[in-house]
Design a protein around this motif. Sequence first.
Motif, PDB file in Angstrom:
ATOM      1  N   GLY A   1      11.788  15.281   5.367  1.00  0.00           N
ATOM      2  CA  GLY A   1      12.850  15.509   4.390  1.00  0.00           C
ATOM      3  C   GLY A   1      14.123  15.817   5.136  1.00  0.00           C
ATOM      4  O   GLY A   1      14.119  15.972   6.357  1.00  0.00           O
ATOM      5  N   HIS A   2      15.258  15.887   4.426  1.00  0.00           N
ATOM      6  CA  HIS A   2      16.491  16.284   5.115  1.00  0.00           C
ATOM      7  C   HIS A   2      17.207  17.388   4.353  1.00  0.00           C
ATOM      8  O   HIS A   2      17.251  17.384   3.130  1.00  0.00           O
ATOM      9  N   TYR A   3      17.719  18.355   5.134  1.00  0.00           N
ATOM     10  CA  TYR A   3      18.354  19.524   4.520  1.00  0.00           C
ATOM     11  C   TYR A   3      19.876  19.451   4.571  1.00  0.00           C
ATOM     12  O   TYR A   3      20.559  20.359   4.111  1.00  0.00           O
TER      13      TYR A   3
ATOM     14  N   THR B   1      18.975  16.905  -5.820  1.00  0.00           N
ATOM     15  CA  THR B   1      17.996  15.814  -5.718  1.00  0.00           C
ATOM     16  C   THR B   1      17.907  15.282  -4.292  1.00  0.00           C
ATOM     17  O   THR B   1      16.823  15.021  -3.779  1.00  0.00           O
ATOM     18  N   ASP B   2      19.070  15.103  -3.671  1.00  0.00           N
ATOM     19  CA  ASP B   2      19.179  14.439  -2.357  1.00  0.00           C
ATOM     20  C   ASP B   2      19.568  15.437  -1.292  1.00  0.00           C
ATOM     21  O   ASP B   2      20.736  15.656  -1.049  1.00  0.00           O
ATOM     22  N   ASN B   3      18.661  16.028  -0.577  1.00  0.00           N
ATOM     23  CA  ASN B   3      17.232  15.826  -0.688  1.00  0.00           C
ATOM     24  C   ASN B   3      16.531  17.178  -0.818  1.00  0.00           C
ATOM     25  O   ASN B   3      15.319  17.296  -0.781  1.00  0.00           O
TER      26      ASN B   3
ATOM     27  N   GLU C   1      20.613  15.544   9.782  1.00  0.00           N
ATOM     28  CA  GLU C   1      21.601  14.489  10.073  1.00  0.00           C
ATOM     29  C   GLU C   1      21.365  13.208   9.282  1.00  0.00           C
ATOM     30  O   GLU C   1      21.868  12.161   9.655  1.00  0.00           O
ATOM     31  N   GLU C   2      20.597  13.288   8.186  1.00  0.00           N
ATOM     32  CA  GLU C   2      20.276  12.053   7.468  1.00  0.00           C
ATOM     33  C   GLU C   2      21.525  11.426   6.874  1.00  0.00           C
ATOM     34  O   GLU C   2      21.698  10.213   6.894  1.00  0.00           O
ATOM     35  N   GLU C   3      22.404  12.263   6.348  1.00  0.00           N
ATOM     36  CA  GLU C   3      23.587  11.743   5.659  1.00  0.00           C
ATOM     37  C   GLU C   3      24.644  11.186   6.618  1.00  0.00           C
ATOM     38  O   GLU C   3      25.652  10.648   6.192  1.00  0.00           O
ATOM     39  N   ILE C   4      24.409  11.349   7.923  1.00  0.00           N
ATOM     40  CA  ILE C   4      25.313  10.705   8.885  1.00  0.00           C
ATOM     41  C   ILE C   4      24.561   9.623   9.668  1.00  0.00           C
ATOM     42  O   ILE C   4      24.970   9.224  10.756  1.00  0.00           O
TER      43      ILE C   4
ATOM     44  N   ILE D   1      23.450  11.460  -7.228  1.00  0.00           N
ATOM     45  CA  ILE D   1      23.434  11.780  -5.802  1.00  0.00           C
ATOM     46  C   ILE D   1      24.685  11.194  -5.141  1.00  0.00           C
ATOM     47  O   ILE D   1      25.170  10.150  -5.544  1.00  0.00           O
ATOM     48  N   HIS D   2      25.221  11.928  -4.190  1.00  0.00           N
ATOM     49  CA  HIS D   2      26.467  11.588  -3.476  1.00  0.00           C
ATOM     50  C   HIS D   2      27.698  11.679  -4.391  1.00  0.00           C
ATOM     51  O   HIS D   2      28.808  11.376  -3.955  1.00  0.00           O
ATOM     52  N   SER D   3      27.544  12.046  -5.645  1.00  0.00           N
ATOM     53  CA  SER D   3      28.663  12.100  -6.604  1.00  0.00           C
ATOM     54  C   SER D   3      28.808  13.518  -7.147  1.00  0.00           C
ATOM     55  O   SER D   3      27.941  14.357  -6.939  1.00  0.00           O
TER      56      SER D   3
HETATM   57 ZN   LIG Z   1      21.837  10.900   0.560  1.00  0.00          ZN
END
Ligand SMILES: [Zn+2]
Length: 444
Positions: A73-75, A106-108, A140-143, A415-417
């Motif tokens: 998962g990513h924090y 939700t993410d994540n 670092e998932e979102e990058i 998500i992302h919004s």
């Molecule tokens: Zn994401």
Amino acid sequence: MTSEVAQLLEFLRFPSISTDTRFAGDVRACGEWLVEKSREIGLSAELHETPRHPVVIARNEHRPGRKHVLIYGHYDVQPVDPLNLWTSDPFQPEIRDGRIWARGATDNKGQMFAHLMGVAQTMATHGDLPVNLTFLFEGEEEIGSPHLAAFLENHREWLACDVIAVSDTGMVAPGVPTMGYGLRGITCGELVVRGPARDLHSGLFGGAVMNPATALGRLIASLHDAEGKVLIDGFYDDVRPLEAWEREMWAQVPGVGEADFLQVTGAPALFGEAGYSPAEQTWARPTAEVNGMGGGYQGEGSKTVLPAEAMAKFSFRLVPDQDPADIIEKVRRHFEKHCPPGVTIEFVPGHDGKAYHADPHGVFGKAAQRALQKAFGKEPVLIREGGSIPIIQSFREILGADTLLLGLALADAQIHSPNENFPVENFEAGIRLNQALLEELAAS
Ligand SMILES: [Zn+2]
């Protein structure tokens, strides 16, 4: 509010925005909090440094003879702007209408924390888990996970596992348990078409030289036939055909019919490769897309110019068993072959990644389906996804294991919004899912 929900709200208060260096301390604090939380529930946990944001690894005591399950998962989270469009503060989580509203709900964070809380409950009841478990929580998932592959390489033996589970994808509709077993791959490129040495007066020279923008238009048009089929030589050579059961099941999946696609996209009509439904077109067929194009005058009014060059950016979504390097070479040859006279072209390949596919009817796939059935009280649907998650391919290549995509995200999770949200019932289903999953994997 259950204690699990209260703990999730605490987790959501960290502004762990990975892309913005001003929040680097918050990302780290969030990772440290996860380490503490993991220890509290009886796991051994540590922060592992990378050149940027740390990875959290938490494990139970591993015993010989048990399955090794890795849950990823990513924090880290996305930035929150535009802030004025949020109904409540993105890092002061609120529960309204049965949903938790916060960045990362939700993410994540919500999805991954459901797994941690599932493990917490099992540990509290039984003192141990039925499997050897490793949690890998990335910051670092979102990058784009720049340091995860190296981390996996460096800990290859320690992390080698039988199967991986990830809850970071979608459910096709509320209450419909969904298992993903495929992702499309991608390859990209940029094309520059060059003509005269400089922009020319369209009155003095127009008609006597090839216009690079026209040439670009012809090249783009050469990619498809009128029905949407890609015309690049050999493009479909390695495409694995859809199986009969997939077509049958996807025709029944809610939320992915023609009417749904029309509504979601806002397009006046659908257009795609003939003979395939929108779900088939987006989950199991490859594409050639123009992502952007430019050249010539784009300002106010008119400027009678014949541009010296024009450019376009392309991406190609790929499916099993297409090879990105092979496809981008075929694209280059296609453009060379169709290049009109009077211009030259330069084609520069961009990033790529292979498609992912795992047999959903394998031992672990079946175990996951039984777990979804238990957690939601309903038969799961099996889908592929149109997008790409490159780390899933890295898991297979480096750790040698397949990934079960057990998404808990709804289509309107934002998500992302602004106003990201996660239903409390999905969080609770995720806790049940984790418990059923570990039991079923252990028994498989
Ligand atoms: Zn994401």
